[in-house]
Structure formats: structure tokens, C-alpha cells
Motif scaffolding. Structure first.
Motif, PDB file in Angstrom:
ATOM      1  N   TYR A  15       0.793  -1.230   0.000  1.00 24.21           N
ATOM      2  CA  TYR A  15       0.000   0.000   0.000  1.00 24.21           C
ATOM      3  C   TYR A  15       0.826   1.281   0.000  1.00 24.21           C
ATOM      4  O   TYR A  15       0.275   2.372  -0.096  1.00 24.21           O
ATOM      5  CB  TYR A  15      -0.941   0.017   1.206  1.00 24.21           C
ATOM      6  CG  TYR A  15      -1.919  -1.126   1.210  1.00 24.21           C
ATOM      7  CD1 TYR A  15      -2.962  -1.184   0.290  1.00 24.21           C
ATOM      8  CD2 TYR A  15      -1.786  -2.173   2.125  1.00 24.21           C
ATOM      9  CE1 TYR A  15      -3.851  -2.243   0.278  1.00 24.21           C
ATOM     10  CE2 TYR A  15      -2.684  -3.239   2.120  1.00 24.21           C
ATOM     11  CZ  TYR A  15      -3.714  -3.268   1.198  1.00 24.21           C
ATOM     12  OH  TYR A  15      -4.592  -4.321   1.189  1.00 24.21           O
ATOM     13  N   GLY A  16       2.157   1.148   0.114  1.00 27.84           N
ATOM     14  CA  GLY A  16       3.011   2.331   0.057  1.00 27.84           C
ATOM     15  C   GLY A  16       2.930   3.217   1.277  1.00 27.84           C
ATOM     16  O   GLY A  16       3.188   4.423   1.195  1.00 27.84           O
ATOM     17  N   LYS A  17       2.595   2.636   2.421  1.00 29.40           N
ATOM     18  CA  LYS A  17       2.583   3.422   3.655  1.00 29.40           C
ATOM     19  C   LYS A  17       4.014   3.633   4.131  1.00 29.40           C
ATOM     20  O   LYS A  17       4.812   2.699   4.157  1.00 29.40           O
ATOM     21  CB  LYS A  17       1.767   2.707   4.730  1.00 29.40           C
ATOM     22  CG  LYS A  17       0.297   2.563   4.373  1.00 29.40           C
ATOM     23  CD  LYS A  17      -0.470   1.811   5.449  1.00 29.40           C
ATOM     24  CE  LYS A  17      -1.941   1.659   5.076  1.00 29.40           C
ATOM     25  NZ  LYS A  17      -2.696   0.892   6.093  1.00 29.40           N
ATOM     26  N   THR A  18       4.343   4.851   4.540  1.00 29.25           N
ATOM     27  CA  THR A  18       5.741   5.192   4.846  1.00 29.25           C
ATOM     28  C   THR A  18       5.975   5.550   6.314  1.00 29.25           C
ATOM     29  O   THR A  18       7.066   5.972   6.679  1.00 29.25           O
ATOM     30  CB  THR A  18       6.190   6.379   3.977  1.00 29.25           C
ATOM     31  OG1 THR A  18       5.320   7.502   4.244  1.00 29.25           O
ATOM     32  CG2 THR A  18       6.132   6.036   2.501  1.00 29.25           C
ATOM     33  N   ASP A  19       4.971   5.359   7.166  1.00 30.96           N
ATOM     34  CA  ASP A  19       5.090   5.789   8.566  1.00 30.96           C
ATOM     35  C   ASP A  19       6.328   5.233   9.268  1.00 30.96           C
ATOM     36  O   ASP A  19       6.978   5.941  10.041  1.00 30.96           O
ATOM     37  CB  ASP A  19       3.843   5.356   9.356  1.00 30.96           C
ATOM     38  CG  ASP A  19       2.572   5.980   8.806  1.00 30.96           C
ATOM     39  OD1 ASP A  19       2.668   6.796   7.871  1.00 30.96           O
ATOM     40  OD2 ASP A  19       1.483   5.646   9.303  1.00 30.96           O
ATOM     41  N   ASN A  20       6.656   3.959   8.992  1.00 31.57           N
ATOM     42  CA  ASN A  20       7.751   3.304   9.718  1.00 31.57           C
ATOM     43  C   ASN A  20       9.138   3.667   9.208  1.00 31.57           C
ATOM     44  O   ASN A  20      10.134   3.349   9.861  1.00 31.57           O
ATOM     45  CB  ASN A  20       7.581   1.784   9.655  1.00 31.57           C
ATOM     46  CG  ASN A  20       6.358   1.315  10.407  1.00 31.57           C
ATOM     47  OD1 ASN A  20       5.890   1.987  11.328  1.00 31.57           O
ATOM     48  ND2 ASN A  20       5.827   0.164  10.021  1.00 31.57           N
ATOM     49  N   TYR A  21       9.211   4.316   8.044  1.00 29.27           N
ATOM     50  CA  TYR A  21      10.539   4.613   7.504  1.00 29.27           C
ATOM     51  C   TYR A  21      10.603   5.992   6.840  1.00 29.27           C
ATOM     52  O   TYR A  21      11.419   6.234   5.956  1.00 29.27           O
ATOM     53  CB  TYR A  21      10.991   3.513   6.530  1.00 29.27           C
ATOM     54  CG  TYR A  21      10.002   3.197   5.433  1.00 29.27           C
ATOM     55  CD1 TYR A  21      10.085   3.808   4.182  1.00 29.27           C
ATOM     56  CD2 TYR A  21       8.978   2.274   5.641  1.00 29.27           C
ATOM     57  CE1 TYR A  21       9.178   3.519   3.170  1.00 29.27           C
ATOM     58  CE2 TYR A  21       8.062   1.975   4.643  1.00 29.27           C
ATOM     59  CZ  TYR A  21       8.170   2.593   3.418  1.00 29.27           C
ATOM     60  OH  TYR A  21       7.275   2.308   2.420  1.00 29.27           O
ATOM     61  N   ILE A  22       9.766   6.904   7.315  1.00 31.02           N
ATOM     62  CA  ILE A  22       9.728   8.239   6.721  1.00 31.02           C
ATOM     63  C   ILE A  22      11.046   8.982   6.889  1.00 31.02           C
ATOM     64  O   ILE A  22      11.477   9.720   5.991  1.00 31.02           O
ATOM     65  CB  ILE A  22       8.539   9.064   7.309  1.00 31.02           C
ATOM     66  CG1 ILE A  22       8.364  10.370   6.544  1.00 31.02           C
ATOM     67  CG2 ILE A  22       8.721   9.294   8.807  1.00 31.02           C
ATOM     68  CD1 ILE A  22       7.974  10.221   5.113  1.00 31.02           C
ATOM     69  N   GLU A  23      11.725   8.785   8.037  1.00 32.53           N
ATOM     70  CA  GLU A  23      13.015   9.452   8.256  1.00 32.53           C
ATOM     71  C   GLU A  23      14.057   8.962   7.265  1.00 32.53           C
ATOM     72  O   GLU A  23      14.886   9.744   6.779  1.00 32.53           O
ATOM     73  CB  GLU A  23      13.499   9.219   9.695  1.00 32.53           C
ATOM     74  CG  GLU A  23      12.696   9.961  10.751  1.00 32.53           C
ATOM     75  CD  GLU A  23      12.682  11.472  10.510  1.00 32.53           C
ATOM     76  OE1 GLU A  23      13.747  12.041  10.185  1.00 32.53           O
ATOM     77  OE2 GLU A  23      11.603  12.075  10.646  1.00 32.53           O
ATOM     78  N   ALA A  24      14.031   7.686   6.963  1.00 32.05           N
ATOM     79  CA  ALA A  24      14.974   7.132   5.984  1.00 32.05           C
ATOM     80  C   ALA A  24      14.731   7.744   4.614  1.00 32.05           C
ATOM     81  O   ALA A  24      15.681   8.072   3.884  1.00 32.05           O
ATOM     82  CB  ALA A  24      14.839   5.611   5.926  1.00 32.05           C
ATOM     83  N   LEU A  25      13.460   7.916   4.240  1.00 32.08           N
ATOM     84  CA  LEU A  25      13.137   8.533   2.953  1.00 32.08           C
ATOM     85  C   LEU A  25      13.613   9.985   2.905  1.00 32.08           C
ATOM     86  O   LEU A  25      14.137  10.443   1.878  1.00 32.08           O
ATOM     87  CB  LEU A  25      11.630   8.474   2.689  1.00 32.08           C
ATOM     88  CG  LEU A  25      11.027   7.087   2.424  1.00 32.08           C
ATOM     89  CD1 LEU A  25       9.515   7.201   2.231  1.00 32.08           C
ATOM     90  CD2 LEU A  25      11.662   6.431   1.218  1.00 32.08           C
TER      91      LEU A  25
END
Length: 256
Positions: free
Chosen positions: A176-186
Motif C-alpha cells: 500500500y506504500g505506507k511510509t510511517d515506519n521509515y519516513i526518516e529514511a526517505l
């Protein structure tokens, strides 16, 4: 698979007379006529009396002829459904693969070339199935001397971003492309101009919006009404990506 009558024959074999076995075998040969036949017509067709037919049906466990007809009709309907389901599944899968190909066809060449020309490569799957597919992707490319660092957790991804440069590239597969767990990495990747390739379900999502290039797969097996996600279109898309990469790697021959 045994029919209902065949199962009854096995269960009751020792208690049935030769004539009863012969009658049941004859009924089993023409199951499709039973739901629409009266007991009189069926008895006449099988050259037995109504009494003999009724007695045999009750002897193998049915309450009467109506119960017998209902259960035979139900079995035939179930059998027809089971026959159609694999075909329907195959047709749906082919449609989704074709759609996945069309969505990504124009992008694959450019993305494949960029991956082929990058030496600092990373892969991260957000779930176990995505990880498994990307593991296979990385292992396949090893045959062609292309090394990829597999990242197991969001924490691994975050730590790795500290070592990435503008010459690095990271592939992230998510449903689903959810980024909550790795937003800092992005954020770290974008700050360093690290190329991000996203692979997600064909819908608007945070990951594809943050990515340098976005690949999408069609998949109707994803959802609350399905017990199993087969991930076949995701696997198909990753295989297409491998083929695109190999077009830009000279002398790609499988290592023996």
C-alpha cells in the motif's frame, strides 16, 4: 475425486446386495439427470421398481428421494463451481499481468538502465512476502555479478541511509506504500539525492509520491475479503525489471 454415490458404495459395500450395488453404479453414471427426474421416471429408466429405488436410497443413508435429489444437485453445483474457479482465476491473473505490463512498459527501460549502471544498490521489502520476492531478485542478479544489499528492517534502512550517497539507489517494495515506519529514511535519501525506486499496488500512495521512479502492479487478491495474497503480479513485475536490467549488462550469461 469420488462422487457422493461412490463414497456411499464404499461405506456400505458389505451391507449392499449385488442388485443394489448395480443400481447405485448405474445411478452414478448419470448423476446429471437425477435432480430433474421424478422417482417414477428414474426407476423406469433404470429398470427397477419405485419401491426398490426408494429402499436402496434410504439404505445408504438418505431420508428419502427428495433428500437424495437435493444432495446430488448440491454436489453437481459444487463440482461445476470448482471446475470454473481455476479458469476464472487464470483469466483474471492474465488480465492483471497484462495491465501491469502496460502500466510500467515505458518506465522499465529507463529504470533498468539506471539500476544496471549503479554500483551501490539496496533493497527493502516492507512485509515478509515483499522481502522474499526482493531476496530472489537480489539472488538472481548475483548470477550476473550485480550485488545488492538486502535490508531486513526499517531500522536497517535508516542506518544504511547514513552511508548512502547521490550514487546510491534503493528499491522499496510495499503493498500500500505506507511510509510511517521509515519516513526518516526517505527524508535522508531525498536530502542526499539517493534514487528511490518504489514498487506498490496501483493506487495513490505516499511511497510512490516520494520515489524517483514508481512501478505499480495490479492485484485483486489484495484485500480483506481474500485469505491469501498470491503476489503473482508483483513477482511478474520484478521479473520484468530483471529483464530490463539485463538489457544494459554486457555479456549476461548464466554462471554454471
Amino acid at each position: 475425486m469420488q462422487t457422493l454415490i461412490e463414497r456411499k458404495l464404499v461405506e456400505m459395500y458389505q451391507k449392499l446386495s449385488d442388485g443394489e450395488r448395480e443400481l447405485l453404479n448405474a445411478l452414478n453414471e448419470e448423476l446429471e439427470i437425477i435432480p430433474t427426474s421424478s422417482i417414477q421416471k428414474l426407476a423406469e429408466k433404470k429398470f427397477v421398481s419405485v419401491t426398490s429405488l426408494h429402499r436402496t436410497i434410504k439404505k445408504i443413508g438418505f431420508q428419502g428421494y427428495s433428500d437424495f435429489k437435493y444432495q446430488i444437485a448440491n454436489e453437481l453445483a459444487q463440482s461445476e463451481m470448482e471446475t470454473k474457479e481455476p479458469l476464472a482465476f487464470s483469466e483474471k491473473l492474465i488480465d492483471e499481468m497484462v495491465c501491469t505490463l502496460k502500466i510500467n512498459q515505458e518506465k522499465l527501460e529507463k529504470i533498468g538502465q539506471q539500476i544496471a549502471q549503479t554500483t551501490d544498490l539496496y533493497c527493502f521489502g516492507t512485509g515478509w512476502r515483499q522481502k522474499q520476492i526482493l531476496d530472489n531478485f537480489a539472488n538472481d542478479l548475483l548470477y550476473y555479478r550485480k550485488q545488492i544489499k538486502m535490508l531486513r528492517t526499517a531500522e536497517d534502512l535508516l542506518i544504511s541511509t547514513h552511508h548512502m550517497t547521490k550514487k546510491s539507489l534503493v528499491i522499496i517494495a510495499s503493498i500500500y506504500g505506507k511510509t510511517d515506519n521509515y519516513i526518516e529514511a526517505l527524508k535522508n535519501c531525498k536530502a542526499k539525492n539517493v534514487a528511490i525506486i518504489s514498487i506498490t499496488l496501483d493506487q495513490e500512495n505516499n511511497l510512490s509520491e516520494e520515489a524517483t521512479h514508481s512501478l505499480f502492479f495490479k492485484d485483486s487478491s489484495v484485500g480483506s475479503n481474500n485469505k491469501h495474497w498470491n503476489a503473482l503480479t508483483l513477482s511478474f513485475l520484478v521479473e520484468m525489471l530483471i529483464q530490463s536490467i539485463l538489457n544494459f549488462i554486457p555479456n549476461t550469461k548464466l554462471e554454471k
